[in-house]
Design an enzyme around this catalytic site. Sequence first.
Site, PDB file in Angstrom:
ATOM      1  N   ASP A 473       1.145 -11.844   5.245  1.00 19.55           N
ATOM      2  CA  ASP A 473       1.903 -12.007   4.001  1.00 19.55           C
ATOM      3  C   ASP A 473       3.376 -12.270   4.240  1.00 19.55           C
ATOM      4  O   ASP A 473       4.071 -12.811   3.378  1.00 19.55           O
ATOM      5  CB  ASP A 473       1.798 -10.715   3.171  1.00 19.55           C
ATOM      6  CG  ASP A 473       0.551 -10.688   2.318  1.00 19.55           C
ATOM      7  OD1 ASP A 473       0.109 -11.760   1.897  1.00 19.55           O
ATOM      8  OD2 ASP A 473       0.039  -9.580   2.099  1.00 19.55           O
TER       9      ASP A 473
HETATM   10  C1  GLC Z   1      -1.554  -6.184   4.018  1.00 19.60           C
HETATM   11  C2  GLC Z   1      -2.164  -7.025   2.946  1.00 19.60           C
HETATM   12  C3  GLC Z   1      -3.098  -8.053   3.523  1.00 19.60           C
HETATM   13  C4  GLC Z   1      -2.391  -8.844   4.584  1.00 19.60           C
HETATM   14  C5  GLC Z   1      -1.784  -7.938   5.630  1.00 19.60           C
HETATM   15  C6  GLC Z   1      -0.934  -8.679   6.638  1.00 19.60           C
HETATM   16  O1  GLC Z   1      -2.542  -5.384   4.603  1.00 19.60           O
HETATM   17  O2  GLC Z   1      -2.899  -6.239   2.036  1.00 19.60           O
HETATM   18  O3  GLC Z   1      -3.548  -8.902   2.508  1.00 19.60           O
HETATM   19  O4  GLC Z   1      -3.309  -9.723   5.160  1.00 19.60           O
HETATM   20  O5  GLC Z   1      -0.952  -6.987   5.005  1.00 19.60           O
HETATM   21  O6  GLC Z   1       0.222  -9.194   6.076  1.00 19.60           O
END
Ligand code: GLC
Length: 784
Positions: A473
């Site tokens: 993210d």
């Molecule tokens: C968090 C989010 C997930 C994402 C991960 C890495 O766990 O919920 O959707 O893939 O972070 O950023």
Amino acid sequence: MQYGYFDQEQDEYVITRPDTPTPWINYLGSGEYGGIISNTGGGYSFYKDPAHCRLTRYRYNNIPADRPGRYLYLRDPRTEKFWNPGFQPTAAPLDFYECRHGLGYTVLNCEKDRLYSSVRYFVPENACFEIWHLKVKNFLPARRKIQVFSFAEFSFHDAAMDQQNVDWVQQINQGRCRDNLITWYTHMDPQKVTFFTCSQKPHSFDTNLESFIGPYRDYSAPAAVTAGTCFNSISRRTNGTGAFCHELTLEGNSSSELIFILGFSSEPDKIAGMVKPYLQSEQSRDAYKRLRQYWQNYTSKLQVKTPDADMNLFVNTWNQYQCKTTYNWSRFVSLYQLGFARGMGVRDSSQDILGVMHTIPKKARQKISRLLQCQYPEGKSYHLYFPLSGKGGEGDAPVKKYDWYSDDHLWLVLATNSYLKESGDMDFLKEKIPFNDSSDDSVAVHLHKAVSFTAAHLGPHQLALAGRADWNDGLNLDTGRGIAESIFTSLLYMRALRELIELYTYLKDDTTAAQYTAMYDKMKKAVNNAGWDGKWFLRAYDDQGNKLGSAACKRGQIFVNPQSWAVFSGAADIKQGNMILDAVDKKLNTPYGIVILEPAYQKFDANIGGLTTYPPGAKENGGIFCHTNPWVMIAAAMLGRGEDAFRYYKQILPAARNDRADLLEVEPYVYPQNILGREHPQTGIGRNSWLSGTASWNMVAAARYILGVRPDYNCLQIDPCIPRTWPGFKIRRVFRGAVYNIEVKNNRHVSKGVKQIIVDGEKRAQVPVFAAGSEHNIIVEMGD
Ligand code: GLC
């Protein structure tokens, strides 16, 4: 330091002192009525959707932490002393304290001044309420009086509004109490009520929070408890509580019980009838027994006996339990996620499904159908949805040129194909499912559109465009030009295509299989041409065309995900695969787990995005992002590196660190999402326990790759990759309704390779799919 232990007989984790480094929580309910509860009774409740039907309040960033909760205050009117079975919020010292977190229930046991109490919190199956079942026992030989104050702090049902529009909310809230039943509702919608009721006529009650707590006081010494009586307050506005005062007279060495029920109803007239049976001790106990049976049955579908006790404990019980919890609540509601911002994640839920597939495939099918409805007709997907309102959402990552995440839609393929292999239910492919507009099409078309969307959105190197972010993210590379590319998404796309190629080959649809093979080969070429850095794979190209994850970069020279996924997708050949896994082991592994990248970024960089908001070593910026670790285990197992796969498994297994729980800080019975990495001064501290893709992927890594029992379209594959020292292991697996009792023998002490398979006494090339209801014994001999 240790704060508790695993009671394996009871499938409980027992916390023996209340002062855990963070609240150690459990989840109540099974995905409809839900709640979290900590080892000191803190936590909150909601019905179906914590954003739109919040029942009780919780203050997330409060000091003192973990308040309020489902409190019981026990008071001895003779001494005027009072305490809580969970220690908080009075923090009155207890002579004995114990919290037992079980599967779907929590028990707080305590003793104080020769009064023993035990309160069990749970949600009966399919109920829209929770039960607090209290037993008290007088250990003194003489008769005594005891007062019990019960307390829940109500929330406005719209949880965000409860915080934001205090002016409005606090004029429309209403509370009342009639016949032992407190209801809490709004002037505009008196049919939607939060309720709190009890098994015996109370001495007094409160529905107004201000009355119960009293001016300038707090939960640790509420005015009502101090005075030894509630004030029978009727709330006409402001803040609400469900609070009762009961007076019990206990003979010497005798005990008594009280039952409280907290819940939600949109038919207030029916509440009394609905809860009546559960207010009887026997029936409440039966409901609890049914809950225990549910979990026993749930976990029985996969049971292993390996030489490693911690692995057995996790695969058989705790990892399965965490998988079901993440499946229920995605990343929506926890101690860290507030339950009104995020909704259910499409990418997250698609991965969570993998962890429950072996035990509730029919439910997985329903969830996949729901997730496919988040897809746009052009193939991309909403990022999240809210279960009650049904609305889809787009997530937090900034929109520059593109408004989509590059990965969401591709996870749908992995989830669906996993379901098809588990269930053999090929008709699902033909089922018509709506897109997020009013159009609909078959599941097969949904999947086709998913891969086609990525195929149609490639960048200058023919790699997948990065969009707002990919799985990470915090990797927000699109700064407006829209040419940034993600190698991770390219590899995920390849893995999705690989699944589709297998599927259509099995269906003997050679034309479609060939079409997907051409797409796969094209991307494999692009990844190897533009994504190979000489010793490992790059992570991405940014919007200026710069490389991320190259040995030539100053920071972020190597990222873990493109390495594990290069193996998982088949982009890397065996030589490359071993080379990159060597690099991962050398550069990224630590005793607490594998870090996500190295070296971490030192300051915020708008060209990279959210991950650089974190200090070095935290979360996506060089932390041990646990979710990524099982992907390395899978890659290692695929390449026959059994020692490595198991070492990576064991090093992040929370049970294996139970004696050092003070370092990890979070619960030893579930995986946390992240652990601070070696570039952080507080290396080893875990956070975001419970809701993480770490749960399902560790399940996949352990059961399907290390132990190697994998459902396939026309067989149950058995392909273990274990430490050479293991003499073997046993696994009981239910697959399409039949029971497979598998014994793997490793007399030759290899890591990988199956020499012979004997099914019910006969030598077979593979383990076939048997009729539901039958049971079979399989002996697998490993060898080169
Ligand atoms: C968090 C989010 C997930 C994402 C991960 C890495 O766990 O919920 O959707 O893939 O972070 O950023």
